[in-house]
Write a protein that holds these residues in place. Structure first.
Motif, PDB file in Angstrom:
ATOM      1  N   GLY A  51       0.779  -1.228   0.000  1.00  0.00           N
ATOM      2  CA  GLY A  51       0.000   0.000   0.000  1.00  0.00           C
ATOM      3  C   GLY A  51       0.807   1.273   0.000  1.00  0.00           C
ATOM      4  O   GLY A  51       1.715   1.467  -0.812  1.00  0.00           O
ATOM      5  N   LYS A  52       0.505   2.144   0.958  1.00  0.00           N
ATOM      6  CA  LYS A  52       1.107   3.468   1.006  1.00  0.00           C
ATOM      7  C   LYS A  52       2.599   3.437   1.295  1.00  0.00           C
ATOM      8  O   LYS A  52       3.305   4.423   1.051  1.00  0.00           O
ATOM      9  CB  LYS A  52       0.396   4.309   2.068  1.00  0.00           C
ATOM     10  CG  LYS A  52       0.435   3.689   3.468  1.00  0.00           C
ATOM     11  CD  LYS A  52      -0.426   4.474   4.450  1.00  0.00           C
ATOM     12  CE  LYS A  52      -0.452   3.823   5.818  1.00  0.00           C
ATOM     13  NZ  LYS A  52      -1.341   4.536   6.772  1.00  0.00           N
ATOM     14  N   PHE A  53       3.113   2.316   1.826  1.00  0.00           N
ATOM     15  CA  PHE A  53       4.531   2.228   2.144  1.00  0.00           C
ATOM     16  C   PHE A  53       5.353   1.572   1.032  1.00  0.00           C
ATOM     17  O   PHE A  53       6.583   1.553   1.100  1.00  0.00           O
ATOM     18  CB  PHE A  53       4.738   1.443   3.434  1.00  0.00           C
ATOM     19  CG  PHE A  53       4.185   2.116   4.656  1.00  0.00           C
ATOM     20  CD1 PHE A  53       4.728   3.312   5.121  1.00  0.00           C
ATOM     21  CD2 PHE A  53       3.109   1.568   5.329  1.00  0.00           C
ATOM     22  CE1 PHE A  53       4.210   3.933   6.240  1.00  0.00           C
ATOM     23  CE2 PHE A  53       2.588   2.186   6.448  1.00  0.00           C
ATOM     24  CZ  PHE A  53       3.139   3.375   6.912  1.00  0.00           C
ATOM     25  N   ALA A  54       4.692   1.015   0.034  1.00  0.00           N
ATOM     26  CA  ALA A  54       5.400   0.268  -1.009  1.00  0.00           C
ATOM     27  C   ALA A  54       6.446   1.126  -1.719  1.00  0.00           C
ATOM     28  O   ALA A  54       7.504   0.632  -2.111  1.00  0.00           O
ATOM     29  CB  ALA A  54       4.398  -0.289  -2.021  1.00  0.00           C
ATOM     30  N   SER A  55       6.163   2.420  -1.863  1.00  0.00           N
ATOM     31  CA  SER A  55       7.111   3.308  -2.547  1.00  0.00           C
ATOM     32  C   SER A  55       8.390   3.516  -1.743  1.00  0.00           C
ATOM     33  O   SER A  55       9.410   3.939  -2.286  1.00  0.00           O
ATOM     34  CB  SER A  55       6.455   4.664  -2.818  1.00  0.00           C
ATOM     35  OG  SER A  55       6.076   5.300  -1.596  1.00  0.00           O
ATOM     36  N   SER A  56       8.337   3.207  -0.434  1.00  0.00           N
ATOM     37  CA  SER A  56       9.523   3.354   0.411  1.00  0.00           C
ATOM     38  C   SER A  56      10.370   2.086   0.462  1.00  0.00           C
ATOM     39  O   SER A  56      11.482   2.100   0.985  1.00  0.00           O
ATOM     40  CB  SER A  56       9.110   3.727   1.847  1.00  0.00           C
ATOM     41  OG  SER A  56       8.490   4.999   1.891  1.00  0.00           O
ATOM     42  N   THR A  57       9.831   0.983  -0.077  1.00  0.00           N
ATOM     43  CA  THR A  57      10.567  -0.285  -0.027  1.00  0.00           C
ATOM     44  C   THR A  57      10.673  -0.945  -1.406  1.00  0.00           C
ATOM     45  O   THR A  57      10.333  -2.120  -1.573  1.00  0.00           O
ATOM     46  CB  THR A  57       9.885  -1.256   0.952  1.00  0.00           C
ATOM     47  OG1 THR A  57       8.483  -1.377   0.595  1.00  0.00           O
ATOM     48  CG2 THR A  57      10.001  -0.775   2.387  1.00  0.00           C
ATOM     49  N   PRO A  58      11.167  -0.214  -2.410  1.00  0.00           N
ATOM     50  CA  PRO A  58      11.246  -0.797  -3.760  1.00  0.00           C
ATOM     51  C   PRO A  58      12.216  -1.974  -3.845  1.00  0.00           C
ATOM     52  O   PRO A  58      11.971  -2.934  -4.589  1.00  0.00           O
ATOM     53  CB  PRO A  58      11.723   0.376  -4.623  1.00  0.00           C
ATOM     54  CG  PRO A  58      12.459   1.271  -3.664  1.00  0.00           C
ATOM     55  CD  PRO A  58      11.687   1.165  -2.379  1.00  0.00           C
ATOM     56  N   ASN A  59      13.309  -1.932  -3.088  1.00  0.00           N
ATOM     57  CA  ASN A  59      14.296  -3.011  -3.165  1.00  0.00           C
ATOM     58  C   ASN A  59      13.787  -4.297  -2.520  1.00  0.00           C
ATOM     59  O   ASN A  59      13.983  -5.390  -3.053  1.00  0.00           O
ATOM     60  CB  ASN A  59      15.602  -2.562  -2.510  1.00  0.00           C
ATOM     61  CG  ASN A  59      16.298  -1.471  -3.298  1.00  0.00           C
ATOM     62  OD1 ASN A  59      16.774  -1.693  -4.404  1.00  0.00           O
ATOM     63  ND2 ASN A  59      16.333  -0.262  -2.740  1.00  0.00           N
TER      64      ASN A  59
END
Length: 495
Positions: free
Chosen positions: A204-212
């Motif tokens: 969700g909203k945090f996926a952009s912070s954990t791309p690796n």
């Protein structure tokens, strides 16, 4: 308001906390002698404040986890993180103290009801019935009783001093002790235990912070893990993924490791040592929660933390920052890869720690601005993991190395940020080729998974080998026996 309520465990826990306050006020209102009432008020106020702190930090009432962290070393080490909370707790204590001391004024209520204050039978009878009714609500509703029950092993004396006898109580007679271990080397191992980085941070909203991490999730093997009782904090998680047992040590807590060196409890590090692996553990500061002593008991060859590395000036209350930790890990991995023996490197991160993470301005050139410091810390850790994997690939190390990435436990503190992103749980991401993963895995399953995925041949047996069905339910139902195994296994040296 909803966020504040969730911070303290949700509506039901807050409701139960208020009922506990009312029960204690009713009890204190019935104490005629002022001196006795003052003493009772002090203990009542301490009890409520302590329960509130436990709810704030763990979203549960006081249990074994709170007990482990309430030792003097833990309190001193954490006080700088919760200055505002400590001030609020002190003010709350004073208010509660006054309310409970003045609780006898509640008897004036009967005057308004046109009842004689001298009618003590009705007075005390009414309050007694009301108190019993409120206690029944606490017993039936919410998790107060279940959370409190985890403290029971603290008050139970161990009637078994023999390790094998303790094992026999759970039908574990063929358990393999450290001196009985036989193992043969497989691949190198790198374990990254990520502070509080539960599954929700991948979605969700945090996926952009954990791309690796999401890239690795899709490229490698991924499976969900559930958090089990006795493994809900960092040092407990470490003990569990090393031994397969929940970290239940009765009154000893983590202090049990302080005065011993050997144990009857087997760990994956024992198996690695028998197979001539070089084991290294990297963490911000292993003085916290007796981690260093635990590592010595389980025969780690090398420890790297803030005490034996050059200061950078960016250290946090947990010692080395994640950026420096991964830099040191790269150096150590390269050294070990050039040696003749296989290696196992264990990395335990800290910058995403409750309550708000630790901001590292040195990551600003590679991490965009985030809404909160915690999100920035999460994105920074994700970047460092991606950078490490790239390093392993370029150096050709990944070809003969099995990597495991998993959170140490669920994020503590305000659970509101985890809303609308699915059920809260843990997970494991690994480049292991093994596909035989159960669909109902807990933290106690990790040591077996780690050795199997690295192709290490061994004769160890873990708790999960003896349990069918819900492992967390099994742990909750056998807390005393498991506590006994841990205590006798650690305190009675095997070598």
């Amino acid at each position: 308001m909803k966020g504040l309520i969730n911070q303290f465990g949700g509506e039901m826990d807050c409701f139960i906390l208020l009922i506990l306050v009312l029960i204690l006020v009713l009890i204190n209102s019935s104490i005629k002698k002022r001196k006795i009432r003052i003493v009772s008020a002090v203990f009542s106020s301490i009890f409520i404040v302590a329960q509130s702190l436990s709810l704030y930090c763990t979203q549960s009432f006081i249990g074994y986890q709170f007990y482990v962290h309430s030792n003097l070393r833990g309190v001193v080490g954490m006080q700088g993180l919760f200055i505002a909370q400590m001030i609020i707790a002190s003010i709350s204590f004073i208010i509660l103290l006054i309310v409970n001391i003045k609780a006898n004024n509640i008897n004036r209520l009967f005057s308004f009801l046109n009842l004689k204050r001298r009618n003590w039978l009705f007075n005390y009878g009414f309050k007694g019935i009301l108190t019993i009714f409120l206690i029944s609500i606490v017993s039936i509703k919410g998790d107060f009783i279940a959370d409190t029950e985890t403290l029971l092993p603290l008050f139970m004396s161990n009637d078994t001093k023999d390790f094998k006898a303790a094992l026999n109580k759970l039908n574990m007679s063929d358990y393999v002790t450290p001196k009985e271990i036989e193992s043969k080397a497989g691949k190198n191992i790198i374990i990254i235990s990520m502070e509080s980085l539960e599954r929700g941070f991948l979605n969700g909203k945090f996926a952009s912070s954990t791309p690796n991490l999401n890239k690795l999730k899709n490229k490698w093997n991924y499976f969900d893990l559930k958090q089990n009782r006795g493994s809900e904090w960092t040092s407990a998680s470490l003990y569990t993924y090393l031994t397969g047992f929940p970290a239940l040590f009765g009154v000893h807590g983590n202090e049990i490791f302080h005065s011993v060196y050997n144990s009857n409890i087997s760990s994956i590090s024992h198996a690695l040592s028998k197979a001539n692996y070089k084991t290294t553990y990297l963490n911000g500061n292993t003085d916290h929660a007796n981690v260093k002593e635990m590592l010595h008991v389980f025969r780690f060859d090398k420890i790297i933390d803030v005490k034996n590395t050059k200061k950078t000036g960016y250290e946090s209350r947990y010692g080395l920052r994640d950026k420096d930790l991964f830099s040191l890990a790269k150096r150590e991995i390269k050294i070990q890869n050039n040696s003749e023996n296989p290696f196992a490197v264990f990395i335990s991160t800290t910058d995403t720690h409750f309550p708000n993470g630790f901001y590292d301005e040195r990551m600003e050139p590679v991490i965009p601005v985030k809404n909160t410091e915690l999100e920035f810390a999460v994105a920074s850790l994700d970047y460092l993991i991606g950078d490490l994997i790239t390093f392993l690939e370029k150096e050709g190390i990944l070809e003969n190395t099995t990597v495991y990435l998993f959170p140490d436990h669920l994020k503590m503190g305000d659970p509101t940020i985890m809303e609308d992103i699915g059920e809260r749980s843990l997970y494991c991401i690994t480049n292991s080729q093994s596909k035989n993963y159960d669909t109902n895995l807990y933290q106690v399953d990790l040591p077996k998974i780690i050795l199997e995925g690295a192709n290490i041949i061994h004769n160890l047996k873990f708790l999960s080998d003896y349990v069918t069905g819900d492992k967390d339910k099994y742990i909750r139902g056998n807390g005393r026996a498991l506590t006994e195994i841990n205590i006798v296994g650690i305190l009675n040296k095997s070598e």
